[in-house]
Design a protein around this motif. Structure first.
Motif, PDB file in Angstrom:
ATOM      1  N   ASP A  77       0.832  -1.054  -0.078  1.00 41.75           N
ATOM      2  CA  ASP A  77       0.031  -0.088  -0.093  1.00 41.75           C
ATOM      3  C   ASP A  77       0.869   1.147   0.065  1.00 41.75           C
ATOM      4  OD1 ASP A  77      -2.327   1.211  -0.113  1.00 41.75           O
ATOM      5  OD2 ASP A  77      -2.980   0.813   2.128  1.00 41.75           O
ATOM      6  N   ILE A  78       0.246   2.424  -0.214  1.00 43.05           N
ATOM      7  CA  ILE A  78       0.909   3.690  -0.312  1.00 43.05           C
ATOM      8  C   ILE A  78       1.275   3.934   1.220  1.00 43.05           C
ATOM      9  CG2 ILE A  78       0.527   6.206  -0.706  1.00 43.05           C
ATOM     10  CD1 ILE A  78      -1.266   5.240  -3.040  1.00 43.05           C
ATOM     11  N   PRO A  79       2.326   4.434   1.431  1.00 45.88           N
ATOM     12  CA  PRO A  79       2.624   4.940   2.807  1.00 45.88           C
ATOM     13  C   PRO A  79       1.754   5.918   3.357  1.00 45.88           C
ATOM     14  CG  PRO A  79       4.591   4.585   1.506  1.00 45.88           C
ATOM     15  CD  PRO A  79       3.566   4.489   0.612  1.00 45.88           C
ATOM     16  N   PRO A  80       1.119   5.643   4.523  1.00 40.05           N
ATOM     17  CA  PRO A  80       0.140   6.784   5.111  1.00 40.05           C
ATOM     18  C   PRO A  80       0.478   8.279   4.890  1.00 40.05           C
ATOM     19  CG  PRO A  80       0.766   5.086   6.834  1.00 40.05           C
ATOM     20  CD  PRO A  80       1.672   5.061   5.677  1.00 40.05           C
ATOM     21  N   GLY A  81       1.496   8.776   5.018  1.00 38.00           N
ATOM     22  CA  GLY A  81       1.984   9.966   4.737  1.00 38.00           C
ATOM     23  C   GLY A  81       1.736  10.463   3.457  1.00 38.00           C
ATOM     24  N   LEU A  82       1.694   9.735   2.583  1.00 40.95           N
ATOM     25  CA  LEU A  82       1.663  10.034   1.030  1.00 40.95           C
ATOM     26  C   LEU A  82       0.155   9.676   0.553  1.00 40.95           C
ATOM     27  CD1 LEU A  82       5.138   8.727  -0.324  1.00 40.95           C
ATOM     28  CD2 LEU A  82       4.526  10.972   0.374  1.00 40.95           C
ATOM     29  N   LYS A  83      -0.644   9.167   1.249  1.00 41.72           N
ATOM     30  CA  LYS A  83      -1.806   8.951   0.377  1.00 41.72           C
ATOM     31  C   LYS A  83      -2.637  10.264  -0.234  1.00 41.72           C
ATOM     32  CE  LYS A  83      -3.074   4.818   3.073  1.00 41.72           C
ATOM     33  NZ  LYS A  83      -3.350   4.076   2.177  1.00 41.72           N
ATOM     34  N   SER A  84      -2.495  11.342   0.202  1.00 42.02           N
ATOM     35  CA  SER A  84      -3.135  12.252  -0.512  1.00 42.02           C
ATOM     36  C   SER A  84      -2.333  13.058  -1.368  1.00 42.02           C
ATOM     37  CB  SER A  84      -3.284  13.471   0.683  1.00 42.02           C
ATOM     38  OG  SER A  84      -2.103  13.948   1.196  1.00 42.02           O
ATOM     39  N   CYS A  85      -1.132  12.595  -1.741  1.00 45.21           N
ATOM     40  CA  CYS A  85      -0.037  12.800  -2.704  1.00 45.21           C
ATOM     41  C   CYS A  85       0.277  11.838  -3.889  1.00 45.21           C
ATOM     42  CB  CYS A  85       1.269  13.251  -2.229  1.00 45.21           C
ATOM     43  SG  CYS A  85       1.096  14.646  -0.741  1.00 45.21           S
ATOM     44  N   ASN A 159       2.218  11.166  -9.006  1.00 47.31           N
ATOM     45  CA  ASN A 159       2.490  12.128  -7.673  1.00 47.31           C
ATOM     46  C   ASN A 159       2.295  13.443  -7.929  1.00 47.31           C
ATOM     47  OD1 ASN A 159       4.213   9.889  -6.217  1.00 47.31           O
ATOM     48  ND2 ASN A 159       5.533   9.922  -7.884  1.00 47.31           N
ATOM     49  N   ASP A 160       1.689  14.105  -6.759  1.00 55.32           N
ATOM     50  CA  ASP A 160       1.474  15.456  -6.875  1.00 55.32           C
ATOM     51  C   ASP A 160       2.850  16.190  -6.697  1.00 55.32           C
ATOM     52  OD1 ASP A 160       0.818  17.959  -6.039  1.00 55.32           O
ATOM     53  OD2 ASP A 160      -0.971  17.387  -5.142  1.00 55.32           O
ATOM     54  N   THR A 161       3.285  17.141  -7.329  1.00 53.85           N
ATOM     55  CA  THR A 161       4.549  17.751  -7.436  1.00 53.85           C
ATOM     56  C   THR A 161       4.432  19.259  -6.828  1.00 53.85           C
ATOM     57  OG1 THR A 161       4.182  18.687  -9.686  1.00 53.85           O
ATOM     58  CG2 THR A 161       5.285  16.587  -9.396  1.00 53.85           C
ATOM     59  N   GLY A 162       3.257  19.283  -6.122  1.00 52.86           N
ATOM     60  CA  GLY A 162       2.998  20.836  -5.587  1.00 52.86           C
ATOM     61  C   GLY A 162       3.926  20.680  -4.124  1.00 52.86           C
ATOM     62  N   PRO A 163       4.021  22.089  -3.774  1.00 50.57           N
ATOM     63  CA  PRO A 163       4.565  22.446  -2.578  1.00 50.57           C
ATOM     64  C   PRO A 163       4.057  21.453  -1.199  1.00 50.57           C
ATOM     65  CG  PRO A 163       3.628  24.303  -3.438  1.00 50.57           C
ATOM     66  CD  PRO A 163       3.577  23.147  -4.453  1.00 50.57           C
ATOM     67  N   ALA A 164       2.599  21.443  -1.301  1.00 47.59           N
ATOM     68  CA  ALA A 164       1.928  20.775  -0.235  1.00 47.59           C
ATOM     69  C   ALA A 164       2.546  19.266  -0.149  1.00 47.59           C
ATOM     70  CB  ALA A 164       0.406  20.722  -0.163  1.00 47.59           C
ATOM     71  N   GLU A 166       5.775  18.178  -0.913  1.00 42.60           N
ATOM     72  CA  GLU A 166       7.014  18.204  -0.978  1.00 42.60           C
ATOM     73  C   GLU A 166       7.615  17.562   0.379  1.00 42.60           C
ATOM     74  OE1 GLU A 166      11.062  20.818  -1.340  1.00 42.60           O
ATOM     75  OE2 GLU A 166       9.173  21.704  -1.465  1.00 42.60           O
ATOM     76  N   LYS A 167       7.121  18.126   1.424  1.00 35.07           N
ATOM     77  CA  LYS A 167       7.562  17.673   2.928  1.00 35.07           C
ATOM     78  C   LYS A 167       7.252  15.916   3.106  1.00 35.07           C
ATOM     79  CE  LYS A 167       7.621  18.822   7.714  1.00 35.07           C
ATOM     80  NZ  LYS A 167       7.028  19.687   8.732  1.00 35.07           N
ATOM     81  N   PRO A 168       5.885  15.576   2.713  1.00 34.86           N
ATOM     82  CA  PRO A 168       5.626  14.154   2.899  1.00 34.86           C
ATOM     83  C   PRO A 168       6.709  13.404   2.041  1.00 34.86           C
ATOM     84  CG  PRO A 168       3.668  15.475   2.473  1.00 34.86           C
ATOM     85  CD  PRO A 168       4.719  16.417   2.244  1.00 34.86           C
ATOM     86  N   PHE A 169       6.843  13.573   0.882  1.00 36.64           N
ATOM     87  CA  PHE A 169       7.885  12.894   0.150  1.00 36.64           C
ATOM     88  C   PHE A 169       9.296  12.848   0.781  1.00 36.64           C
ATOM     89  CE2 PHE A 169       4.884  13.323  -3.565  1.00 36.64           C
ATOM     90  CZ  PHE A 169       4.673  11.961  -3.957  1.00 36.64           C
ATOM     91  N   GLN A 170       9.562  13.851   1.052  1.00 36.11           N
ATOM     92  CA  GLN A 170      10.939  13.965   1.730  1.00 36.11           C
ATOM     93  C   GLN A 170      11.132  13.173   3.021  1.00 36.11           C
ATOM     94  OE1 GLN A 170      11.600  18.270   2.015  1.00 36.11           O
ATOM     95  NE2 GLN A 170      12.458  18.511   0.287  1.00 36.11           N
ATOM     96  N   GLN A 171       9.763  13.213   3.685  1.00 32.65           N
ATOM     97  CA  GLN A 171       9.844  12.457   4.823  1.00 32.65           C
ATOM     98  C   GLN A 171       9.815  11.055   4.890  1.00 32.65           C
ATOM     99  OE1 GLN A 171      10.153  13.698   8.276  1.00 32.65           O
ATOM    100  NE2 GLN A 171      10.315  11.265   8.845  1.00 32.65           N
ATOM    101  N   ASP A 172       9.361  10.401   3.652  1.00 29.85           N
ATOM    102  CA  ASP A 172       8.977   9.163   3.323  1.00 29.85           C
ATOM    103  C   ASP A 172      10.309   8.640   2.873  1.00 29.85           C
ATOM    104  OD1 ASP A 172       7.394   6.527   2.847  1.00 29.85           O
ATOM    105  OD2 ASP A 172       8.263   7.079   0.760  1.00 29.85           O
TER     106      ASP A 172
END
Length: 181
Positions: A77-85, A159-164, A166-172
């Motif tokens: 599954d998609i990691p929880p922090g990335l589900k909206s991205c 993948n959503d490439t918008g600034p909102a 960016e942080k979840p992808f970096q954290q993942d």
């Protein structure tokens, strides 16, 4: 292997968002369709259309199923922090009579729908492609008999490439790097 694919997808998204990369990289994420500073879920496409996660999911699903693919539940599954991205759409390669032709039709349908091809790599019978539209990037793969069970591996990850996002992808990516050590 699956965790490596997610790490590669996340790393690609982070590089795309950060604007980093080698000189051989395609111009993905660096065109006039880049999202506004306002964010991700309502990023504007060049045509003025607004794309949110459900609109992108519907476009991928419609293109793939109309072409002849049947969706299968992704193994991980998609990691929880990335589900909206992130959207992950995988085809059941065993249910397609000619998966490469169906993949090509899916890609053509997405391009007709406004997705812009930003890069393509072919090696032997495998193809990997990137497209973008309205602040989103799709990475599409077709690998004949690329799965352990002997069926073709076909995957579309958006993948959503918008600034909102960016942080979840970096954290993942940081989490995956930490878990490797």
């Amino acid at each position: 292997m699956r965790k490596m694919r997610w790490a590669a997808a996340a790393a690609g998204a982070v590089l795309l968002i950060a604007g980093c990369g080698s000189e051989s990289d395609s111009p993905q994420g660096r065109n006039g369709d880049a999202p506004s500073a306002g964010g991700s879920a309502t990023a504007k496409a060049g045509s003025g259309d607004s794309l949110d996660i459900e609109a992108v999911r519907k476009e991928i699903d419609a293109a793939a199923t109309t072409a002849g693919f049947t969706a299968r539940q992704p193994a991980d599954d998609i990691p929880p922090g990335l589900k909206s991205c992130t959207i992950r759409w995988q085809a059941d390669g065993g249910k397609s009579t000619d998966s490469r032709k169906t993949y090509d039709v899916t890609i053509a349908t997405l391009i007709k729908g406004g997705w812009k091809e930003r890069g393509r790599a072919e090696e032997k019978q495998s193809v990997t492609m990137t497209m973008d539209k309205g602040g989103w990037n799709i990475m599409a793969w077709h690998h004949p008999q690329g799965r352990v069970d002997g069926t073709d591996w076909i995957s579309f990850i958006a993948n959503d490439t918008g600034p909102a996002c960016e942080k979840p992808f970096q954290q993942d990516l940081a989490d995956k790097t930490t878990n490797k050590q």
